[in-house]
Enzyme design. Structure first.
Site, PDB file in Angstrom:
ATOM      1  N   HIS A 168      -3.212   6.205   4.644  1.00 11.81           N
ATOM      2  CA  HIS A 168      -1.781   6.285   4.952  1.00 11.81           C
ATOM      3  C   HIS A 168      -1.255   7.654   4.507  1.00 11.81           C
ATOM      4  O   HIS A 168      -1.607   8.148   3.424  1.00 11.81           O
ATOM      5  CB  HIS A 168      -0.994   5.233   4.175  1.00 11.81           C
ATOM      6  CG  HIS A 168      -1.186   3.824   4.657  1.00 11.81           C
ATOM      7  ND1 HIS A 168      -1.937   3.486   5.757  1.00 11.81           N
ATOM      8  CD2 HIS A 168      -0.689   2.650   4.167  1.00 11.81           C
ATOM      9  CE1 HIS A 168      -1.899   2.167   5.927  1.00 11.81           C
ATOM     10  NE2 HIS A 168      -1.154   1.648   4.977  1.00 11.81           N
TER      11      HIS A 168
ATOM     12  N   CYS B 207       0.821  -1.226   0.000  1.00 10.80           N
ATOM     13  CA  CYS B 207       0.000   0.000   0.000  1.00 10.80           C
ATOM     14  C   CYS B 207       0.853   1.274   0.000  1.00 10.80           C
ATOM     15  O   CYS B 207       0.586   2.211  -0.755  1.00 10.80           O
ATOM     16  CB  CYS B 207      -0.946  -0.017   1.201  1.00 10.80           C
ATOM     17  SG  CYS B 207      -0.159  -0.584   2.718  1.00 10.80           S
TER      18      CYS B 207
END
Ligand code: A2P
Length: 358
Positions: free
Chosen positions: A264, A133
């Protein structure tokens, strides 16, 4: 592309990523003829909604892939290690969200905005890997800068949400936060006083997913520690950047789990061979696929997880010259780790796969 659509299996359909895989397939009208929902025996008998209809969750077994043409795997590395080759053998093209096959030279590792051409290599093993990710969102932004000014070195620090660890981690942080916020009967008047006293009752809070309490804490520890004292998550960013973008780029990373639920964030410093100003970087990023520039400090405008959550794009802001080197930029990159960091990227790969190759 087949007009009648494809038989698609989602492995780990009940998980944090599996859940979003179903939404993304639905929202993007992926040509699904038949959906097969797979999870552990614990979930057998449950149903999940896809395109307004209930579908049963089945236990994953070796015979789950009969007639399945595309398999989206997100049930953990050991499940992929065992079942991806079984699915591939049965004629299913696997798009694997785990780290297990990423560095296999016979498995393409793909971010569609960066190296879509690599998908063609899927035929060697019938497996395509979805990158980490943190790597995905960083490379979506760095690719246009690399094309323009040739990146030589990247220093990245990540601030990664708990959802990246899965649904058990989300639950652990929720329980811990509730306990910390409401666990004892603090009055409004004495709460700050008691906080300053050191929250003694919470120092030994129970944990099971993480080695330490994650609520109200930052853990500089994602995935396992390796021989070189980096974590595997940090080395994934190094290795995967080399495989996807350019092996000549030197990368060093510090990856940190922070107590946020989704999204994130990354502080990224790049050094380039050729000069590139912050203005020029903003300009090229403004027209880069998959990137949204949010960069107006005077209006307090910069990427936030709250803005990125549920969005398909990757957001970049705080773009500024690194004044400590000749050719350097600093920036702040945020994306929904479950969407572009996992489910969306996987479905985008599947779209190219069916469009061009199946
Ligand atoms: P289950 O819900 O039945 O445990 P997350 O990443 O959010 O933790 O989700 C993990 C996903 O992987 C879930 O769908 C989970 O199913 C699935 N899973 C875990 N262990 C197995 C297994 N042994 N076989 C198949 N699926 C599994």
């Amino acid at each position: 592309m087949k007009e009648q659509g494809y038989k698609v299996a989602v492995v780990g359909a009940t998980g944090a990523v599996g859940n979003q895989l179903l939404s993304v397939l639905e929202q993007r009208s992926f040509p699904v003829r038949e959906i097969v929902l797979l999870a552990s025996g614990r979930s057998a008998g449950r149903t999940l909604t896809f395109r307004g209809e209930e579908h049963p969750v089945q236990e994953l077994t070796e015979s789950s892939f009969d007639g399945v043409e595309v398999g989206l795997f997100s049930a953990g590395g050991s499940i992929s290690a065992k079942f991806a080759p079984i699915a591939a053998q049965a004629g299913c093209v696997v798009i694997d969200n785990t780290a297990h096959f990423r560095m296999d030279p016979d498995v393409p590792l793909v971010v569609p905005e960066v190296n879509p051409q690599a998908i063609a290599g899927y035929t060697k093993k019938n497996i395509i890997a979805n990158p980490n990710c943190s790597t995905i969102q960083m490379l979506v932004v760095l690719k246009p800068i690399h094309d323009e000014a040739k990146i030589e070195r990247v220093v990245v620090s990540t601030y990664q949400a708990v959802s990246g660890t899965g649904k058990d981690a989300l639950e652990e942080m929720l329980v811990q936060s509730r306990l910390m916020a409401c666990g004892i009967e603090w009055t409004k008047e004495d709460s700050v006083e008691r906080l300053l006293e050191g929250m003694a009752p919470y120092k030994k809070m129970a944990t099971s997913v993480y080695p330490h309490r994650i609520a109200f804490e930052c853990l500089p520890h994602i995935d396992v520690f390796l021989e070189n004292d980096y974590t595997k998550e940090e080395m994934k960013m190094v290795w995967e950047t080399g495989k996807i973008l350019d092996p000549a780029i030197r990368v060093t990373a510090t990856t940190v789990r922070v107590p946020s639920f989704f999204g994130h964030s990354e502080a990224v410093n790049v050094e380039t061979e050729r000069e590139i100003t912050a203005t020029r970087a903003r300009e090229i990023l403004n027209s880069a696929p998959g990137v949204t520039v949010l960069d107006d400090p005077k209006r307090n405008l910069y990427p936030l997880t709250a803005l990125a959550m549920g969005a398909y794009g990757t957001f970049v802001g705080r773009i500024r010259r690194d004044e400590s080197v000749d050719h350097g930029l600093n920036m702040w990159i945020v994306s929904d780790n479950i969407l572009k960091g996992a489910a969306l990227n996987a479905v985008e790969i599947a779209e190219i796969l069916v469009d061009k190759y199946l």
